[in-house]
Scaffold this active site. Structure first.
Site, PDB file in Angstrom:
ATOM      1  N   SER A  93      21.756  -2.861  10.054  1.00  0.00           N
ATOM      2  CA  SER A  93      20.334  -2.943   9.716  1.00  0.00           C
ATOM      3  C   SER A  93      19.877  -4.358  10.020  1.00  0.00           C
ATOM      4  O   SER A  93      20.699  -5.287  10.087  1.00  0.00           O
ATOM      5  CB  SER A  93      20.144  -2.644   8.227  1.00  0.00           C
ATOM      6  OG  SER A  93      18.848  -2.987   7.788  1.00  0.00           O
ATOM      7  N   TYR A 137      22.822  -3.802  -1.470  1.00  0.00           N
ATOM      8  CA  TYR A 137      22.638  -3.157  -0.169  1.00  0.00           C
ATOM      9  C   TYR A 137      22.852  -4.164   0.960  1.00  0.00           C
ATOM     10  O   TYR A 137      23.591  -3.915   1.916  1.00  0.00           O
ATOM     11  CB  TYR A 137      21.242  -2.536  -0.066  1.00  0.00           C
ATOM     12  CG  TYR A 137      20.908  -2.090   1.337  1.00  0.00           C
ATOM     13  CD1 TYR A 137      21.508  -0.961   1.887  1.00  0.00           C
ATOM     14  CD2 TYR A 137      20.012  -2.810   2.136  1.00  0.00           C
ATOM     15  CE1 TYR A 137      21.228  -0.559   3.191  1.00  0.00           C
ATOM     16  CE2 TYR A 137      19.733  -2.421   3.426  1.00  0.00           C
ATOM     17  CZ  TYR A 137      20.341  -1.288   3.947  1.00  0.00           C
ATOM     18  OH  TYR A 137      20.069  -0.911   5.242  1.00  0.00           O
TER      19      TYR A 137
END
Length: 270
Positions: free
Chosen positions: A131, A144
């Site tokens: 990401s 995360y």
């Protein structure tokens, strides 16, 4: 034609990528915990396979089945993952560990299982879904982002280790993509903060996430599928594919701005 295993194929980026690659003529095994969620992929020629990235036996069984049927695995796409948001003080460490189990350790174990076959054939591709969140940190996303930063480091090391065996490793680094990811993360954030010191900030951040993911700002998941396709089919795949809404400008901004200035932007982004 390559034999491809892709995890997290039951929805979103994984689903679309499995469809795209199957239409290109590859032999695609779409993996998820629940086979019933993979049924509609059969119409594109995708072969559903049960696989839980938190269960070693499940992963071993899936890899063995593909080797039994195809004799090889040419491409592993580690796509399974989720976003668990919440203030560091609020998130139970068991949830933090689960985040790492799904986003990192499952990926690592599955990679270990396919590498002997790729080394034996002196070729292979491993494509890990990271990401832009592996390069920058958003508000209340500590765990995360910790997993995604780890995926980046893991993939960089893996790329160097496996190069001599003809194995190429690529990272897919999506920005804002129009999937359910943001809504799930927002739900986790609100739930983690209920009745605590961060409840007001968490509610505001969660509402902001929902607005962003409900808007037309987010990029179509198809751009990620196209990047996955390039990583699979290109003779010389890139080590990184930084794509999607906000990815390149935000990573660039983090590089040039003072840390406190970038913190302010990310904290007030919603």
């Amino acid at each position: 034609m390559s034999v491809i295993l892709i995890t997290g194929a039951s929805s979103g980026i994984g689903y679309q990528t499995a469809e795209v690659l199957a239409k290109e003529g590859h032999v695609v095994y779409g993996a998820a915990r629940r086979l019933d969620k993979l049924n509609t992929l059969k119409q594109y020629g995708v072969k559903p396979i049960s696989l839980d990235v938190t269960n070693d036996e499940s992963m071993e069984k899936a890899v063995s089945e593909i080797i039994k049927q195809e004799g090889r695995i040419d491409v592993l796409i580690n796509n399974a993952g989720y976003g668990s948001y919440g203030a560091v003080e609020d998130v139970d460490l068991e949830e933090a560990k689960r985040q790492f189990d799904v986003n990192l350790f499952g990926m690592a174990r599955l990679t270990q299982l396919v590498l002997p076959y790729m080394r034996a054939q002196q070729s292979g591709r491993i494509i890990n879904t990271s990401s832009m969140g592996g390069r920058i940190v958003s508000y209340m996303g500590a765990w995360y982002h910790a997993t995604k930063y780890a995926v980046e480091a893991f993939s960089d090391a893996l790329r160097m280790e496996t190069a001599d065996f003809g194995i190429k490793v690529s990272l897919i680094e999506p920005g804002g993509i129009k999937t359910n990811w943001g809504f799930i993360a927002a739900d986790h954030l609100e739930e983690s903060a209920k009745g605590g010191a961060y409840e007001q900030q968490a509610d505001k951040a969660a509402n902001g996430m929902r607005k962003q993911y409900s808007s037309n700002m987010m990029s179509d998941p198809k751009i990620i599928s196209k990047a996955m396709s390039k990583a699979v089919n290109s003779r010389h795949p890139r080590p990184r594919y930084l794509i999607g809404m906000g990815a390149k400008p935000l990573v660039f901004a983090k590089t040039i701005l003072p840390t406190r200035a970038f913190d302010f932007i990310m904290k007030h982004a919603s």
